[in-house]
Design a protein around this motif. Structure first.
Motif, mmCIF file in Angstrom:
data_model
loop_
_atom_site.group_PDB
_atom_site.id
_atom_site.type_symbol
_atom_site.label_atom_id
_atom_site.label_comp_id
_atom_site.label_asym_id
_atom_site.label_seq_id
_atom_site.Cartn_x
_atom_site.Cartn_y
_atom_site.Cartn_z
ATOM 1 N N ALA A 64 -1.702 1.790 6.738
ATOM 2 C CA ALA A 64 -0.606 0.896 6.367
ATOM 3 C C ALA A 64 0.707 1.382 6.976
ATOM 4 O O ALA A 64 1.506 0.586 7.495
ATOM 5 N N ALA A 112 -6.163 4.653 3.914
ATOM 6 C CA ALA A 112 -5.515 3.351 3.746
ATOM 7 C C ALA A 112 -3.996 3.494 3.818
ATOM 8 O O ALA A 112 -3.304 2.641 4.399
ATOM 9 N N PHE A 113 -3.480 4.567 3.244
ATOM 10 C CA PHE A 113 -2.036 4.821 3.292
ATOM 11 C C PHE A 113 -1.578 5.020 4.733
ATOM 12 O O PHE A 113 -0.603 4.410 5.178
ATOM 13 N N LYS A 125 2.223 1.865 -3.555
ATOM 14 C CA LYS A 125 1.299 2.234 -4.634
ATOM 15 C C LYS A 125 0.567 3.547 -4.411
ATOM 16 O O LYS A 125 -0.002 4.110 -5.350
ATOM 17 N N SER A 126 0.524 4.045 -3.160
ATOM 18 C CA SER A 126 -0.234 5.274 -2.907
ATOM 19 C C SER A 126 0.575 6.256 -2.080
ATOM 20 O O SER A 126 1.627 5.925 -1.539
ATOM 21 N N GLU A 179 0.833 -1.204 0.000
ATOM 22 C CA GLU A 179 0.000 0.000 0.000
ATOM 23 C C GLU A 179 0.869 1.255 0.000
ATOM 24 O O GLU A 179 0.562 2.231 -0.700
#
Length: 252
Positions: free
Chosen positions: A35, A31-32, A25-26, A22
């Motif tokens: 993570a 969500a970032f 990719k971001s 994660e």
């Protein structure tokens, strides 16, 4: 690259590996952050180091606007970086990273803008025992805040920087980079170290020494800076910096 030394690493635990993916990719969003915190709070050196490296990349990204989503956790990030540096560095075989000492390199990256004066001894410890140019480079970056913020720069950190800068067995580029950290240390000990290096036959070391003197000791060492600059070829790399500092001083 987004996690520096760790982009090709796969973590053993599935939930940690999902968190690492994660971060790659971001760059923002709930969500970032979730993570990032999962890795930072894992209690395991490799996942923690991944998070620390990603934090510094997010710092770099923030220059383009949008801020760093990890910023609210800076106190925790600094403490985790200290935790990593208090332990012996991991080899590449142990960590799976692309280089030895990637955990220390990552912790030092994270400390670049976070380190406090009380971190000077810890940074000096790392600089004293490593011979890795990447770790030394990151340690030099981490050392600037403790030197700049302290009422009196930490004497041991100054001494360690001086020993590295004057070590003829080391790569000149590494020596010059470490020495330039003394731009942030306005103290007699720093000036004495740099003055010794103005006598070097290597122009790169001379330029770095002049840069330090022009930045931190111009009032007392301007004549030395001018003498050095007058002896350099016109196209000497890096010579623009002490010249710029002299020009700025003249305009004040």
């Amino acid at each position: 690259m987004t996690t520096y030394y760790w982009d090709s690493v796969s973590l053993d635990a599935s939930e940690l590996e999902a968190a690492r993916a994660e971060l790659v990719k971001s760059s923002s969003g709930a969500a970032f952050v979730d993570a990032f915190l999962k890795l930072l709070r894992s209690g395991q050196r490799v996942p923690v180091s991944v998070a620390l490296a990603r934090f510094q990349y997010a710092e770099a990204e923030s220059r383009w606007g949008g801020g760093n989503p990890c910023e609210p956790y800076e106190a925790e990030i600094l403490e985790r970086a200290r935790w990593v540096l208090r332990q012996p560095p991991l080899t590449a075989a142990e960590s799976g990273a692309g280089r030895d000492g990637a955990d220390h390199a990552s912790a030092l990256l994270a400390m670049t803008n976070l380190a406090q004066p009380e971190d000077a001894e810890l940074i000096a410890d790392v600089m004293e025992r490593t011979t890795d140019p990447e770790v030394l480079s990151n340690a030099s970056g981490a050392a600037t805040k403790p030197l700049e913020q302290a009422d009196t720069p930490n004497p041991r950190l100054i001494q360690v920087i001086g020993r590295i800068a004057m070590d003829d067995s080391r790569d000149v580029r590494t020596r010059a980079e470490v020495m330039e950290t003394l731009r942030f240390a306005q103290c007699a000990e720093g000036a004495e170290i740099v003055m010794r290096l103005t006598e070097s036959d290597d122009i790169q070391l001379q330029v770095s020494a002049a840069s330090v003197l022009a930045a931190a000791h111009l009032a007392t060492h301007r004549e030395v800076v001018e003498r050095l600059m007058a002896a350099w070829p016109q196209d000497t790399p890096g010579a623009y910096y002490p010249r710029m500092l002299l020009d700025e001083a003249d305009e004040e």
